[in-house]
Design a protein around this motif. Structure first.
Motif, PDB file in Angstrom:
ATOM      1  N   ILE A 158       0.835  -1.206   0.000  1.00 35.39           N
ATOM      2  CA  ILE A 158       0.000   0.000   0.000  1.00 35.39           C
ATOM      3  C   ILE A 158       0.869   1.256   0.000  1.00 35.39           C
ATOM      4  N   GLY A 159       1.890   1.271   0.839  1.00 36.80           N
ATOM      5  CA  GLY A 159       2.767   2.438   0.936  1.00 36.80           C
ATOM      6  C   GLY A 159       3.525   2.704  -0.348  1.00 36.80           C
ATOM      7  N   ARG A 160       4.089   1.676  -0.957  1.00 36.64           N
ATOM      8  CA  ARG A 160       4.835   1.864  -2.202  1.00 36.64           C
ATOM      9  C   ARG A 160       3.919   2.314  -3.334  1.00 36.64           C
ATOM     10  N   ASN A 161       2.701   1.800  -3.335  1.00 41.43           N
ATOM     11  CA  ASN A 161       1.760   2.218  -4.370  1.00 41.43           C
ATOM     12  C   ASN A 161       1.395   3.695  -4.207  1.00 41.43           C
ATOM     13  N   HIS A 162       1.221   4.118  -2.956  1.00 45.31           N
ATOM     14  CA  HIS A 162       0.902   5.524  -2.694  1.00 45.31           C
ATOM     15  C   HIS A 162       2.020   6.427  -3.199  1.00 45.31           C
ATOM     16  N   ILE A 163       3.247   6.071  -2.886  1.00 40.74           N
ATOM     17  CA  ILE A 163       4.389   6.897  -3.279  1.00 40.74           C
ATOM     18  C   ILE A 163       4.567   6.890  -4.798  1.00 40.74           C
ATOM     19  N   LYS A 164       4.356   5.749  -5.404  1.00 40.63           N
ATOM     20  CA  LYS A 164       4.514   5.636  -6.857  1.00 40.63           C
ATOM     21  C   LYS A 164       3.529   6.525  -7.600  1.00 40.63           C
ATOM     22  N   ASN A 165       2.353   6.747  -7.006  1.00 42.73           N
ATOM     23  CA  ASN A 165       1.296   7.481  -7.678  1.00 42.73           C
ATOM     24  C   ASN A 165       1.226   8.955  -7.306  1.00 42.73           C
ATOM     25  N   LEU A 166       2.271   9.457  -6.672  1.00 46.17           N
ATOM     26  CA  LEU A 166       2.316  10.889  -6.435  1.00 46.17           C
ATOM     27  C   LEU A 166       2.346  11.621  -7.773  1.00 46.17           C
ATOM     28  N   GLU A 167       1.895  12.874  -7.772  1.00 45.42           N
ATOM     29  CA  GLU A 167       1.813  13.619  -9.024  1.00 45.42           C
ATOM     30  C   GLU A 167       3.168  13.651  -9.727  1.00 45.42           C
ATOM     31  N   HIS A 213       4.335  25.535   0.166  1.00 40.77           N
ATOM     32  CA  HIS A 213       4.889  24.319  -0.450  1.00 40.77           C
ATOM     33  C   HIS A 213       4.837  23.147   0.520  1.00 40.77           C
ATOM     34  N   PHE A 214       5.177  23.419   1.790  1.00 39.81           N
ATOM     35  CA  PHE A 214       5.139  22.359   2.793  1.00 39.81           C
ATOM     36  C   PHE A 214       3.726  21.819   2.957  1.00 39.81           C
ATOM     37  N   SER A 215       2.736  22.713   3.023  1.00 38.99           N
ATOM     38  CA  SER A 215       1.348  22.272   3.189  1.00 38.99           C
ATOM     39  C   SER A 215       0.935  21.354   2.052  1.00 38.99           C
ATOM     40  N   ARG A 216       1.305  21.711   0.836  1.00 35.35           N
ATOM     41  CA  ARG A 216       0.960  20.907  -0.329  1.00 35.35           C
ATOM     42  C   ARG A 216       1.644  19.547  -0.289  1.00 35.35           C
ATOM     43  N   LEU A 217       2.943  19.546   0.022  1.00 37.99           N
ATOM     44  CA  LEU A 217       3.690  18.288   0.059  1.00 37.99           C
ATOM     45  C   LEU A 217       3.212  17.390   1.201  1.00 37.99           C
ATOM     46  N   PHE A 218       2.934  18.007   2.360  1.00 37.17           N
ATOM     47  CA  PHE A 218       2.493  17.220   3.512  1.00 37.17           C
ATOM     48  C   PHE A 218       1.171  16.530   3.220  1.00 37.17           C
ATOM     49  N   LYS A 219       0.237  17.243   2.609  1.00 43.96           N
ATOM     50  CA  LYS A 219      -1.058  16.634   2.300  1.00 43.96           C
ATOM     51  C   LYS A 219      -0.916  15.537   1.258  1.00 43.96           C
ATOM     52  N   GLN A 220      -0.023  15.713   0.288  1.00 47.29           N
ATOM     53  CA  GLN A 220       0.224  14.656  -0.689  1.00 47.29           C
ATOM     54  C   GLN A 220       0.784  13.408  -0.014  1.00 47.29           C
ATOM     55  N   PHE A 221       1.616  13.631   0.994  1.00 47.73           N
ATOM     56  CA  PHE A 221       2.262  12.493   1.654  1.00 47.73           C
ATOM     57  C   PHE A 221       1.318  11.760   2.592  1.00 47.73           C
ATOM     58  N   THR A 222       0.477  12.499   3.327  1.00 48.45           N
ATOM     59  CA  THR A 222      -0.361  11.887   4.364  1.00 48.45           C
ATOM     60  C   THR A 222      -1.834  11.782   3.997  1.00 48.45           C
ATOM     61  N   ASN A 223      -2.230  12.463   2.934  1.00 46.08           N
ATOM     62  CA  ASN A 223      -3.640  12.514   2.510  1.00 46.08           C
ATOM     63  C   ASN A 223      -4.519  13.378   3.416  1.00 46.08           C
ATOM     64  N   VAL A 224      -3.935  14.040   4.396  1.00 49.34           N
ATOM     65  CA  VAL A 224      -4.687  14.972   5.243  1.00 49.34           C
ATOM     66  C   VAL A 224      -3.864  16.240   5.416  1.00 49.34           C
ATOM     67  N   SER A 225      -4.535  17.312   5.821  1.00 50.43           N
ATOM     68  CA  SER A 225      -3.818  18.565   6.043  1.00 50.43           C
ATOM     69  C   SER A 225      -2.918  18.458   7.276  1.00 50.43           C
ATOM     70  N   PHE A 226      -1.974  19.398   7.375  1.00 52.37           N
ATOM     71  CA  PHE A 226      -1.052  19.404   8.511  1.00 52.37           C
ATOM     72  C   PHE A 226      -1.799  19.466   9.840  1.00 52.37           C
ATOM     73  N   TYR A 227      -2.746  20.413   9.966  1.00 50.22           N
ATOM     74  CA  TYR A 227      -3.428  20.591  11.240  1.00 50.22           C
ATOM     75  C   TYR A 227      -4.367  19.429  11.561  1.00 50.22           C
ATOM     76  N   LYS A 228      -4.952  18.816  10.553  1.00 48.40           N
ATOM     77  CA  LYS A 228      -5.793  17.646  10.813  1.00 48.40           C
ATOM     78  C   LYS A 228      -4.947  16.481  11.317  1.00 48.40           C
TER      79      LYS A 228
END
Length: 286
Positions: A158-167, A213-228
């Motif tokens: 699951i993790g590798r698939n998530h990373i592979k499918n980043l924009e 930029h951090f907010s965008r990258l963090f949400k791409q990595f975790t699927n949720v916003s930083f504060y969430k």
């Protein structure tokens, strides 16, 4: 299937001397809104099955897979006839393997995996889940270790698939391994310091990016916003403190990183669908 339900909290009866439970469920019974600490994986074998989470109804067909993260409130509805695998496993020990535990952030609160949307991932996960099922009902040495090895393999896929499918445009900006390592470190820092006053300015500076930029990258990595993400970790810490009746709700709020009891109660209600006091009451002995 739900053997111990107090309020909306299910206490799972694990298989003796293990931290796992698996049902070959054929019961035509609907299960009310509930949550539990183990991870849950459901795969129908015959007929469909319905899962309701966050006011969204998800009907899954035979051999489609749903992964429900720990602590997520959900409802289950069964057809008149059917059969499904319902597998539950404690995963808190995986916190020591930060790469694995971060996968929960990728799929929180719930993930649907089908042969149509993720054919390669689905083929591997369905095979691994069937191996878990077969192992669970046989008396073999190191059976729990075998099952956890399959569960870890599922996390890796699951993790590798998530990373592979980043924009694609995102992948071209920074090297993949550098990105993974940096944000795994950020998530680990939040997990260990969620009771402190964490800000977007602080964490973006730590990562070496602008706030945007951090907010965008963090949400791409975790699927949720930083504060969430931060609030989810704070509520998880609050749960462990609320079990102790000698710690007041106000103190739990402060020790979990919230600015005020009212902010804590509001966020707890949003995430857990009950108040801290209601949550605490389910642990009181009769």
């Amino acid at each position: 299937m739900i053997e111990n339900l107090n309020g909306i909290h299910e206490t799972v009866n694990y298989k003796e001397n293990t931290n796992i439970r698996l049902y070959l469920n054929t019961v035509c019974e609907n299960y009310p809104s509930h949550w539990h600490t183990p991870l849950e994986i459901i795969m129908p074998l015959e007929n469909n099955y319905t899962i309701i989470c966050n006011n969204c109804s998800l009907e899954i067909n035979p051999y489609e897979i749903v992964v429900i993260c720990p602590g997520v409130i959900h409802t289950l509805k069964a057809p008149e006839k059917g059969k499904r695998i319902i597998f539950q496993a404690e995963v808190s020990m995986l916190k020591e393997i930060r790469e694995l535990y971060s996968v929960l952030s990728f799929i929180h609160p719930i993930a649907l995996i089908t042969s149509a949307t993720m054919p390669e991932v689905h083929d591997i996960l369905s095979r691994l889940l069937l191996e878990i099922k077969d192992e669970y009902f046989h008396t073999c040495s190191l059976s729990e270790a075998f099952i956890y090895s399959r569960l870890i393999s599922m996390f890796v896929v699951i993790g590798r698939n998530h990373i592979k499918n980043l924009e694609p445009d995102f992948i071209s900006q920074i090297r993949q391994q550098e990105y993974i390592s940096k944000f795994l470190g950020i998530c680990e820092y939040i997990n260990n310091h969620c009771n402190e006053d964490l800000t977007l300015d602080q964490l973006s500076a730590m990562a070496g990016y602008s706030k945007y930029h951090f907010s965008r990258l963090f949400k791409q990595f975790t699927n949720v916003s930083f504060y969430k993400y931060v609030n989810q970790k704070r509520i998880a810490q609050a749960e462990s403190l609320l079990i102790n009746p000698e710690i007041s709700v106000t103190e739990v709020a402060i020790r979990s990183g919230f600015s005020s009891p009212s902010a804590f109660i509001r966020m707890f209600k949003i995430i857990k669908d009950c108040t801290p006091t209601e949550f605490r009451s389910i642990y009181r002995k009769p």
